[in-house]
Design a protein around this motif. Structure first.
Motif, PDB file in Angstrom:
ATOM      1  N   LYS A 114     -59.398  72.900   3.378  1.00  0.00           N
ATOM      2  CA  LYS A 114     -60.095  73.347   4.574  1.00  0.00           C
ATOM      3  C   LYS A 114     -59.176  73.388   5.788  1.00  0.00           C
ATOM      4  O   LYS A 114     -58.250  72.594   5.914  1.00  0.00           O
ATOM      5  CB  LYS A 114     -61.289  72.433   4.870  1.00  0.00           C
ATOM      6  CG  LYS A 114     -62.308  72.337   3.730  1.00  0.00           C
ATOM      7  CD  LYS A 114     -63.458  71.426   4.081  1.00  0.00           C
ATOM      8  CE  LYS A 114     -64.333  71.150   2.854  1.00  0.00           C
ATOM      9  NZ  LYS A 114     -64.922  72.375   2.298  1.00  0.00           N
TER      10      LYS A 114
ATOM     11  N   ASN B  10     -62.733  77.753   4.765  1.00  0.00           N
ATOM     12  CA  ASN B  10     -62.144  77.577   3.445  1.00  0.00           C
ATOM     13  C   ASN B  10     -60.760  78.203   3.502  1.00  0.00           C
ATOM     14  O   ASN B  10     -60.629  79.412   3.683  1.00  0.00           O
ATOM     15  CB  ASN B  10     -63.008  78.251   2.384  1.00  0.00           C
ATOM     16  CG  ASN B  10     -62.479  78.044   0.976  1.00  0.00           C
ATOM     17  OD1 ASN B  10     -61.334  78.349   0.679  1.00  0.00           O
ATOM     18  ND2 ASN B  10     -63.332  77.541   0.108  1.00  0.00           N
TER      19      ASN B  10
ATOM     20  N   GLU C 123     -66.971  78.212   6.618  1.00  0.00           N
ATOM     21  CA  GLU C 123     -67.958  77.422   5.898  1.00  0.00           C
ATOM     22  C   GLU C 123     -69.087  76.983   6.824  1.00  0.00           C
ATOM     23  O   GLU C 123     -70.256  77.037   6.454  1.00  0.00           O
ATOM     24  CB  GLU C 123     -67.305  76.206   5.245  1.00  0.00           C
ATOM     25  CG  GLU C 123     -66.342  76.574   4.127  1.00  0.00           C
ATOM     26  CD  GLU C 123     -65.922  75.382   3.298  1.00  0.00           C
ATOM     27  OE1 GLU C 123     -66.304  74.235   3.647  1.00  0.00           O
ATOM     28  OE2 GLU C 123     -65.217  75.581   2.295  1.00  0.00           O
TER      29      GLU C 123
END
Length: 708
Positions: free
Chosen positions: A536, A550, A557
């Protein structure tokens, strides 16, 4: 391989200790043969007192189950061969010979270092001869055998109090059996099973695991949701000596049955696509997944796989991994009393460890070994860095950022001056002065291997330096406004730079400076971080948004807006949590996966200044932050207790702190007083160690040269 015999008097000795190389083991039906099948496996004779008789009795009946080794998962491959074998069996121990016929326990046993009951592995359930099962306990002392429908049974050979120091004896025993298997002590685990009469799991649980890992989806749903266990895909049947009937596992109260069905059928659908069976996949999609009306967005994504799935994507390892993950996900909805969570004893010990840490106020162990379970854990305050041991005065202006390298050998400092300093931490002598920026430098970031350093400046440029030579090897100058932050990908091949420039506020680049991706956004990037696992990218904007991307797909996300202005982000080494400093004098510990606030730390003063915090301590069990009142605050991360308030900087803000990753008893701080302070434990602050390093003579002699 380990071998177990049921009893000296047992006319049907058999072994189930099969190696991981055997994936299927169909045996003749019970009492259908008068001689065992030769398994062709050798046994060391030195432990065998006499060979068991093979003149009478037949082999116990087994289904087509897969035998697994600990730490690995066997999944039925379409081309797996049937390998019937037999081996000689030594007699049971002397104590077992004394046990009577009606005290024997007939269970499947898996040895050779195998783990019988881990979520993500499978063991072969035996088509048993059990009768009269009542919730996992034998109901009659005269029964030849008992049914273990909840993974356990009471042996009449041992009548003990059900209470064990305030805990349920059965639960404790089953946990010990699972723990012994996790440790690899499988013979000891089996002996405990035999003596206690308890088993970790029931036949239904073993069959359920087998069904998932073998891809027998009809059986899996039957075991979960209670349909009659007839299968059209070669599945396993559970029998208690009577005709098959409805049976299923006990689920937790809040189990989402529709979600569980969706997960099973989703895996079935994906596997069909991987095997290029699109016709069957479409049938599953239309007749099994769509009627559930569960998660339309996810269903649309599955439909898209029909177009995007590669025709040559038949990776068997991906199928195995998918089934293992499915088993773990589904097991969360099965009652723990039936299916003990994986490695439960280790998890409980970890909770004990966490509880001891939470009670240890000055938790900062210097050793690599975890605290002992034999004694209560307490750390000595004298081992805590509470005193300034070294004061560095080489900076021309306010110090805004300090950062130790990952190996702890170097310390980089920057701030109001355009010069970046790199110290060697053994002596804290200046190793390099980096002069090339033309405005204040606000941020530095070490590469994963510490061979390079990124510096971010208000001159709208980021520079990459060779840490060994102090030479600038790359300039990133695509922004028009200040470059505020940067982060390395874990492989060290790419960087992400953030800027207040709305036209190029967040960019992914290779180390050579070539831009490969720019995230579209009208938010100005103030700080960013990449999780150590590389999954991430977390971005903090001046507009009070925290956005998580992501990193692989570049997709967002989630994004949350906070109520106050933020000044910095730090990510924990385990990639699970992040620290965010807030302008309302709070520091928030946030779960990255859920975006929930785990804990708040208060006491420091933030106001409108850029104050940075950091994780600290040997295992990041501490939170440390500067403050606008010239002090440093240290909290216990687990319980939020303010441990210490340190004074050291003479005036203004303490802007930045950094804990030495290689030395848990050392951290650095930088402030408006132009000083960098090195903090160490109390007994290291002797007169010989404590010194003030003046910048006057050293700085004059090196003002216009870089130390190589």
């Amino acid at each position: 391989m380990d071998v177990y015999a049921q009893s000296h008097n047992d006319p049907h000795p058999f072994t189930l200790a099969l190696g991981p190389e055997i994936s299927h083991l169909p045996l003749p039906a019970a009492q259908s043969t008068s001689r065992p099948v030769d398994l062709g496996l050798n046994i060391e004779s030195r432990r065998r007192r006499r060979s068991p008789s093979t003149e009478s009795g037949g082999s116990p009946e087994l289904g087509d189950f897969t035998y697994l080794s600990q730490g690995q998962t066997s999944v039925a491959h379409p081309e797996a061969e049937d390998l019937p074998h037999q081996r000689e069996v030594p007699p049971a121990s002397k104590r077992r010979r004394l046990m009577t016929q009606d005290m024997r326990h007939e269970f499947p046993v898996s040895t050779n270092g195998t783990s019988r009951h881990t979520n993500g592995s499978s063991s072969p359930p035996q088509k048993n001869r059990f009768t009269n099962g009542t919730n996992g306990h034998g109901s009659s002392a005269d029964d030849v055998s008992s049914t273990y429908t909840n993974g356990h049974s009471t042996s009449k050979s041992r009548q003990r109090d059900s209470n064990f120091f305030g805990h349920d004896r059965e639960e404790v025993t089953r946990l010990l059996i699972q723990g012994l298997e996790d440790l690899g002590y499988n013979e000891a685990a089996e002996r405990l099973c035999q003596e206690s009469g308890y088993r970790v799991e029931s036949q239904e649980v073993i069959a359920f695991r087998h069904a998932i890992l073998e891809g027998k989806w009809s059986d899996a749903e039957s075991l979960l949701f209670g349909r009659a266990m007839e299968s059209d895909d070669g599945g396993v049947r559970i029998s208690n000596g009577h005709a098959p009937g409805p049976t299923h596992l006990k689920l937790v109260e809040d189990a989402d049955v529709e979600e569980m069905k969706f997960l099973v059928r989703e895996q079935k659908y994906v596997e069909l696509l991987r095997r290029n069976l699109k016709g069957q996949a479409i049938h599953v999609l239309q007749t099994e997944l769509q009627p559930l009306n569960y998660d339309a967005r996810r269903l649309n994504a599955l439909s898209g796989l029909l177009v995007s799935q590669s025709s040559d994507n038949q990776d068997w390892s991906a199928i195995v991994e998918g089934r293992q993950k499915l088993l773990v996900d589904l097991s969360k909805s099965v009652s723990p009393s039936a299916m003990i969570p994986q490695h439960r004893l280790a998890d409980l010990l970890h909770q004990v460890h966490r509880g001891q840490i939470a009670k240890c106020l000055y938790h900062n162990p210097s050793g690599l070994r975890p605290p002992s379970l034999f004694v209560d854990h307490v750390c000595d305050r004298n081992e805590f860095p509470l005193r300034t041991s070294i004061e560095l005065s080489h900076n021309d202006g306010e110090v805004w950022y300090v950062s130790f390298s990952h190996n702890g050998k170097y310390l980089a400092t920057c701030g109001q001056s355009s010069t970046v300093l790199i110290y060697e931490t053994r002596t804290f002598e200046v190793r390099h002065r980096l002069f090339d920026h033309h405005a204040s430098v606000v941020y530095t970031c070490w590469s994963p291997d510490d061979s390079k350093l990124i510096t971010c400046s208000q001159d709208a440029k980021a520079r990459i330096w060779d840490a060994a030579t102090g030479r600038c090897i790359q300039v990133v100058d695509h922004q028009e406004q200040a470059v505020t932050t940067a982060a390395w990908t874990p492989d060290g091949l790419n960087i992400v730079t953030g800027s207040l420039d709305k036209h190029a506020q967040l960019c992914l680049r290779s180390v050579d400076g070539k831009e490969s991706f720019s995230w579209p956004s009208d938010l100005r990037t103030q700080d960013c971080a990449i999780t150590p696992d590389g999954a991430k990218l977390i971005v903090m904007s001046s507009e009070r948004y925290v956005t998580v991307y992501n990193l692989s797909t570049k997709a967002e996300e989630y994004s949350i807006k906070v109520s106050h202005r933020m000044t910095c982000i730090n990510v924990s080494r385990d990639s699970r949590t992040m620290l965010i400093n807030m302008a309302n004098d709070e520091i928030h510990l946030i779960d990255i996966e859920t975006a929930n606030i785990v804990r708040k730390y208060t006491g420091q003063h933030q106001q409108d200044f850029v104050i940075r915090s950091a994780f600290g301590g040997a295992d990041e069990g501490l939170v440390v932050s500067g403050s606008s009142n010239s002090k440093i605050y240290i909290w216990h991360k687990e319980n939020g207790t303010l441990i210490e308030t340190l004074e050291g900087h003479t005036h203004g803000c303490v802007n930045t702190v950094s804990w030495n990753p290689a030395n848990p008893t050392m951290f650095a701080s930088g402030g408006d007083d132009r000083k960098v302070r090195i903090w160490s434990k109390v007994h290291e602050t002797s007169a010989a160690l404590r010194r003030r390093v003046s910048s006057q003579s050293s700085h004059r002699s090196h003002r216009h040269e870089r130390i190589m």
